[in-house]
Design an enzyme around this catalytic site. Structure first.
Site, PDB file in Angstrom:
ATOM      1  N   ILE A 139       0.564  -1.310  -0.495  1.00  8.73           N
ATOM      2  CA  ILE A 139       0.110   0.220   0.041  1.00  8.73           C
ATOM      3  C   ILE A 139       0.925   1.376   0.037  1.00  8.73           C
ATOM      4  CG2 ILE A 139      -1.937  -1.412   1.119  1.00  8.73           C
ATOM      5  CD1 ILE A 139      -0.997   1.041   3.509  1.00  8.73           C
ATOM      6  N   ASP A 140       2.479   0.923   0.157  1.00  9.84           N
ATOM      7  CA  ASP A 140       2.985   2.661   0.092  1.00  9.84           C
ATOM      8  C   ASP A 140       3.481   3.009  -0.874  1.00  9.84           C
ATOM      9  OD1 ASP A 140       2.623   1.915   3.152  1.00  9.84           O
ATOM     10  OD2 ASP A 140       4.589   0.560   3.632  1.00  9.84           O
ATOM     11  N   ARG A 290      -9.423  16.768  17.103  1.00  8.22           N
ATOM     12  CA  ARG A 290      -9.559  15.061  17.208  1.00  8.22           C
ATOM     13  C   ARG A 290      -8.461  14.130  16.424  1.00  8.22           C
ATOM     14  NH1 ARG A 290     -11.925  16.430  20.442  1.00  8.22           N
ATOM     15  NH2 ARG A 290     -13.653  16.900  21.272  1.00  8.22           N
ATOM     16  N   LEU A 297      -7.011  -0.451   8.364  1.00  5.26           N
ATOM     17  CA  LEU A 297      -8.040  -1.144   7.633  1.00  5.26           C
ATOM     18  C   LEU A 297      -7.709   0.042   5.844  1.00  5.26           C
ATOM     19  CD1 LEU A 297     -11.028   1.629   9.783  1.00  5.26           C
ATOM     20  CD2 LEU A 297     -11.209  -0.316   9.564  1.00  5.26           C
TER      21      LEU A 297
HETATM   22  O1  F6P Z   1       3.084  -2.492   4.844  1.00  3.77           O
HETATM   23  C1  F6P Z   1       3.749  -1.889   4.809  1.00  3.77           C
HETATM   24  C2  F6P Z   1       2.586  -0.537   6.171  1.00  3.77           C
HETATM   25  O2  F6P Z   1       1.419  -0.856   5.378  1.00  3.77           O
HETATM   26  C3  F6P Z   1       3.227   0.576   6.497  1.00  3.77           C
HETATM   27  O3  F6P Z   1       2.738   1.004   6.332  1.00  3.77           O
HETATM   28  C4  F6P Z   1       3.130   0.321   8.233  1.00  3.77           C
HETATM   29  O4  F6P Z   1       3.996   0.984   9.029  1.00  3.77           O
HETATM   30  C5  F6P Z   1       2.941  -0.977   8.231  1.00  3.77           C
HETATM   31  O5  F6P Z   1       2.503  -1.594   6.904  1.00  3.77           O
HETATM   32  C6  F6P Z   1       2.253  -1.629   9.547  1.00  3.77           C
HETATM   33  O6  F6P Z   1       2.473  -3.046   9.424  1.00  3.77           O
HETATM   34  P1  F6P Z   1       2.498  -4.246  10.815  1.00  3.77           P
HETATM   35  O7  F6P Z   1       1.054  -3.053  11.823  1.00  3.77           O
HETATM   36  O8  F6P Z   1       1.717  -5.526   9.408  1.00  3.77           O
HETATM   37  O9  F6P Z   1       3.431  -4.776  11.373  1.00  3.77           O
END
Ligand code: F6P
Length: 372
Positions: A139-140, A290, A297
């Site tokens: 997603i990044d 806030r 999600l």
């Molecule tokens: O897949 C990368 C990512 O979406 C990052 O943006 C985020 O920091 C991380 O995954 C968190 O993933 P998890 O909670 O699965 O370690």
């Protein structure tokens, strides 16, 4: 005449999941079996499954009906063969076992669906003599050598919808709503969703922010009669100034260190950079704020049509490479074309948002504050 044995490939999903993984698995398995008579073995739970030989042969019915389903039918993990965690925080290098499983299964190639960590591991395995192919998912969108990764568009869509929803409540209460989005090293997601959702401020890791600049922008909005604002913050955003001693919100650079030291399995949102930014805004301007931490999600749910198409194009291209016996490459997108690059060009390289990226320029043109 002796018939040559049909080829066998392994497939695994590794790292954080994202929408589109199942679409990509389907796009590999269907043509591999139907058009090229290649057997496909699904490795479960990422590289841990390769180390422990958790695998099963995939048949056409296994990939039927999964195009639009989120998650991954193979399961995933963040574990790397050279650093498998042991109790008490120690790790052990089990790369040899991963190599053994590859040979025991009689694989001709291992197709790895993943992001930066996954491609680094795939490269390591390549140096140990295994054939690998990579498919870019995250997603990044921070993987080098590809314009786009699958999963990103779906996350942008979810994050944009969240910002849209925050707009109405922000306006109703005349508040500043801070939304923290994923992206621990890069700001592609926060930037795209921030622009699409019309955020007034977007803070990304590539541009350390000055809280005074943010507050000046919000003050100026108030002067123009805009009594509510939306601030989109990437989770890896950081201030130009180190945090004040004793400050309640401790995110930013220091928080990253404490996250590393913290071996607990739970990551608490209270320490988020979003909370810190919200607190600084209310302290500076006396405005009610806030915070929403959108979190996982962004990784769940069905892939967008764009991601389904992208994952299908990337997966089917991978099968063409398999059919030609072209290995050790990552399938990628360059402009309108799906192509591939040697995996060593990708391993260990992060694609950050260039400071002259057109979307940053457009954001500035429409008056978005980027914290600088
Ligand atoms: O897949 C990368 C990512 O979406 C990052 O943006 C985020 O920091 C991380 O995954 C968190 O993933 P998890 O909670 O699965 O370690």
């Amino acid at each position: 005449m002796q018939r040559s044995r049909s080829r066998v490939v392994g497939i695994l999903t590794s790292g954080g999941d994202c929408p589109g993984l199942n679409a990509a698995i389907r796009a590999v398995v269907k043509p591999a079996i139907s058009n090229y008579h290649i057997e496909v073995i699904g490795i479960e739970k990422g590289f841990r499954g390769l180390v422990e030989n958790h695998s099963r042969v995939l048949h056409l019915p296994d990939v039927s009906g999964i195009l639009a389903v989120g998650g991954t039918i193979l399961g995933t993990s963040r574990e790397k063969p050279h650093r498998i965690p042991l109790p008490h925080g120690k790790t052990v290098d089990l790369t040899d076992r991963a190599v053994e499983t590859y040979h025991r299964l009689g694989l001709d190639c291992l197709v790895c669906l993943g992001g930066n960590g996954t491609h680094k591991v795939a490269y390591n395995l390549m140096t140990r003599g295994l054939n690998v192919l990579g498919l870019p998912k995250t997603i990044d969108n921070d993987l080098a050598e590809t314009d786009i990764t699958f999963g990103h568009d779906s996350a942008v869509s979810t994050a944009t919808e969240a910002i849209d929803r925050l707009h109405s409540t922000a306006e109703a209460h005349l508040r500043v709503m801070v939304i923290e989005l994923m992206g621990h090293k890069t700001g592609w997601l926060a930037l795209a969703a921030g622009v699409a959702g019309g955020a007034d401020v977007i803070l990304i890791p590539e541009i350390p922010y000055d809280i005074q600049s943010v507050c000046n922008n919000l003050k100026e909005r108030r002067r123009r009669g805009k009594w509510f604002s939306i601030v989109a913050v990437a989770e890896g955003a950081m201030p130009k100034e180190p945090p004040r001693p004793g400050a309640a919100a401790t995110a930013g650079k220091d928080d990253k260190k404490s996250k590393k030291k913290d071996k607990s399995l739970t990551r608490l949102p209270e320490t988020s950079i979003g909370s810190r930014v919200a607190q600084e805004i209310s302290e500076n301007l006396g405005i009610e704020t806030r915070v929403t931490v959108l979190g996982h999600l962004q990784r769940g749910g069905v892939p967008t049509p764009f991601d389904r198409i992208l994952a299908t194009r990337l997966g089917t291209h991978a099968v063409e490479l398999l059919a030609e016996g072209k290995y050790n490459r990552m399938v990628c997108v360059k402009g309108a074309e799906v192509t591939s690059v040697p995996i060593e060009q990708v391993a260990g390289k992060l694609k950050t948002v260039p400071l002259d990226h057109p979307l940053l320029l457009s954001a500035r043109q429409v008056g978005t504050n980027l914290g600088d």
